[in-house]
Enzyme design. Structure first.
Site, PDB file in Angstrom:
ATOM      1  N   GLY A   1      -0.251   4.335   0.386  1.00  0.00           N
ATOM      2  CA  GLY A   1      -1.004   5.427   0.990  1.00  0.00           C
ATOM      3  C   GLY A   1      -0.188   6.121   2.073  1.00  0.00           C
ATOM      4  O   GLY A   1       1.032   5.986   2.147  1.00  0.00           O
ATOM      5  N   PHE A   2      -0.879   6.841   2.946  1.00  0.00           N
ATOM      6  CA  PHE A   2      -0.190   7.623   3.970  1.00  0.00           C
ATOM      7  C   PHE A   2       0.639   6.752   4.912  1.00  0.00           C
ATOM      8  O   PHE A   2       1.778   7.077   5.225  1.00  0.00           O
ATOM      9  CB  PHE A   2      -1.209   8.431   4.782  1.00  0.00           C
TER      10      PHE A   2
ATOM     11  N   GLU B   1     -18.443  17.434   1.789  1.00  0.00           N
ATOM     12  CA  GLU B   1     -17.558  18.169   0.898  1.00  0.00           C
ATOM     13  C   GLU B   1     -18.015  18.065  -0.555  1.00  0.00           C
ATOM     14  O   GLU B   1     -17.978  19.041  -1.307  1.00  0.00           O
ATOM     15  CB  GLU B   1     -16.131  17.647   1.061  1.00  0.00           C
TER      16      GLU B   1
ATOM     17  N   VAL C   1      -1.504  -7.841  -4.790  1.00  0.00           N
ATOM     18  CA  VAL C   1      -1.217  -8.938  -3.859  1.00  0.00           C
ATOM     19  C   VAL C   1      -2.446  -9.838  -3.778  1.00  0.00           C
ATOM     20  O   VAL C   1      -3.558  -9.384  -3.550  1.00  0.00           O
ATOM     21  CB  VAL C   1      -0.866  -8.386  -2.462  1.00  0.00           C
TER      22      VAL C   1
ATOM     23  N   ALA D   1      -6.353  10.525   7.461  1.00  0.00           N
ATOM     24  CA  ALA D   1      -4.957  10.626   7.059  1.00  0.00           C
ATOM     25  C   ALA D   1      -4.005  10.825   8.250  1.00  0.00           C
ATOM     26  O   ALA D   1      -2.947  10.185   8.301  1.00  0.00           O
ATOM     27  CB  ALA D   1      -4.792  11.750   6.039  1.00  0.00           C
TER      28      ALA D   1
ATOM     29  N   GLY E   1       0.816  -1.214   0.000  1.00  0.00           N
ATOM     30  CA  GLY E   1       0.000   0.000   0.000  1.00  0.00           C
ATOM     31  C   GLY E   1       0.844   1.255   0.000  1.00  0.00           C
ATOM     32  O   GLY E   1       1.692   1.445   0.882  1.00  0.00           O
TER      33      GLY E   1
ATOM     34  N   ASP F   1      -6.376   2.514   7.417  1.00  0.00           N
ATOM     35  CA  ASP F   1      -7.803   2.179   7.423  1.00  0.00           C
ATOM     36  C   ASP F   1      -8.076   0.705   7.678  1.00  0.00           C
ATOM     37  O   ASP F   1      -9.208   0.331   7.983  1.00  0.00           O
ATOM     38  CB  ASP F   1      -8.432   2.550   6.072  1.00  0.00           C
TER      39      ASP F   1
END
Length: 416
Positions: free
Chosen positions: A11-12, A169, A77, A314, A9, A298
């Site tokens: 991501g962050f 948003e 994966v 995040a 991953g 997450d």
């Protein structure tokens, strides 16, 4: 001999783990299905035609071009063997690890109604954002060509399902698009013809915020022309609209943001999970029985001081990634492991131009100041100077002119 650290991953959590291990004698392999790191908090702005995909995404290889101990693998994966410490990819290759950091993120939860996904896309990837953006733009073009106001009504109707930050948003952005920023370019349709619905099954929106921010957020949306439907569970979603209790809202413009479920990859670990599929991890973020396998972001179920699960935000993922980077460094020096402690620096959500809510360590803000604070923090966390400069320039341009910068339709027809 160097240890092998595999991070699944980009991501962050994954990126921050790798960055923390920059000066160590370990070999890092980052595996991701895409070739880029995505700044998801601004993804809705791509969907709302305010930013380009390149403004909020950066190739993972470019991030680590100077970090020589990082190898990037583009792949999916398909299996993890805890006992043999191996990761299997869809292309048939196998990678061995000494440490595994699993941070595959989450996906939207349609609560068993998977057929809804094709009519109501979520907002988790660039392709999702572009799909939503083109649906909005295509509907405006379609409405422009229909003379009968009643027949063009569905194309000027927008439904956002879910009253969390993403839904709010998105609703605010669509309200700005439909009622102000783009309407001056159309001749046959008027701003007051548009209808925007935010549907929430609970009794309030922005439930992560305490009052009065939640109610202020709702009032701001309503002032922008959004109709907020609370305690309104969705019964069905079809190509031409949404069915709720007692009514059918006809529209092809539907956005889903009503909940998430952890990546199915977590099942490969064969560990205990919570109701949304997140791995229940130990205080050091490792899984039971395998001290060298960690889950972050997450996909991890971690409790805060009050005993509630940490939100999928995040800042949580960033702090967990930095923690794991330091933990692995300490492990290599045979130091005693620490437990992860999340430092809550606040929660924010933007609603529209100069409109936002923020809760910073008990201090509650709303309006222009909260929006300014939200913008500065998001620009600060963007990776790369170029990205920060472009986003800042786009926001200034939009604030001064009310014009959206990216309004291209790549589709050839409605069904493509």
């Amino acid at each position: 001999m160097s240890k092998n650290v595999i991070i699944i991953g980009g991501g962050f959590a994954g990126i921050s783990t790798a960055q923390k291990l920059a000066s160590t004698d370990v070999d890092i392999t980052i595996i991701d299905k895409t070739n880029h790191h995505l700044f998801q908090p601004l993804l809705y702005q791509v969907a709302a035609a305010a930013l380009s995909p390149g403004d909020i995404a950066m190739p993972i290889r470019a991030i680590f071009s100077k970090q020589k101990n990082v190898e990037v693998v583009l792949g999916k994966v398909t299996g993890i063997d805890n006992e043999k410490s191996t990761v299997h990819l869809e292309n048939g290759t196998t990678h061995s690890f000494d440490y595994l950091v699993l941070a595959p993120g989450a996906q939207y939860n349609y609560f068993g109604n998977e057929d809804w996904k094709k009519h109501a896309p979520g907002l988790k990837s660039i392709s999702d954002a572009l799909d939503i953006r083109e649906r909005i733009l295509f509907s405006l073009e379609k409405a422009e060509q229909i003379d009968d106001p009643e027949k063009r009504k569905p194309y000027l109707t927008y439904v956002i399902i879910g009253g969390g930050p993403t839904g709010v948003e998105m609703a605010g952005s669509i309200a700005e698009i439909a009622k102000r920023s783009m309407m001056q370019d159309f001749r046959n349709i008027k701003p007051d013809e548009t209808k925007i619905y935010l549907i929430e099954a609970m009794d309030g929106i922005l439930n992560a915020f305490e009052d009065p921010l939640s109610k202020k957020g709702q009032k701001t949306l309503e002032d922008m022309g959004v109709e907020v439907l609370l305690e309104t569970p969705v019964k069905d979603i079809k190509k031409n609209g949404v069915e709720v209790e007692g009514r059918f809202i006809e529209t092809p413009n539907i956005v889903w943001g009503a909940g998430v479920i952890a990546s199915p990859l977590i099942k490969e670990l064969e560990v205990e999970t919570d109701r949304i599929g997140r791995a229940i991890v130990k205080p050091d973020l490792s899984i039971k029985g395998h001290s060298n396998i960690f889950v972050a972001g997450d996909a991890a179920h971690v409790k805060d001081e009050s005993g509630d699960p940490l939100p999928g935000l995040a800042p949580v993922a960033l702090q967990q990634g930095k923690f794991l980077g330091n933990l692995i460094k300490d492990d290599l020096k045979n130091k005693v492991r620490k437990e992860f402690e999340y430092v809550d620096k606040g929660t924010m959500a933007t609603i529209g131009r100069a409109k936002a809510v923020a809760d910073i360590r008990g201090f509650k803000f709303s309006g222009f100041f909260a929006w300014l604070l939200w913008g500065l923090i998001h620009i600060f966390f963007l990776i790369g100077f170029r990205n920060r400069f472009r986003v800042f320039a786009e926001w200034v341009w939009h604030y001064l002119t009310f014009k959206r910068g990216v309004r291209l339709i790549a589709k050839k027809d409605e069904d493509s």
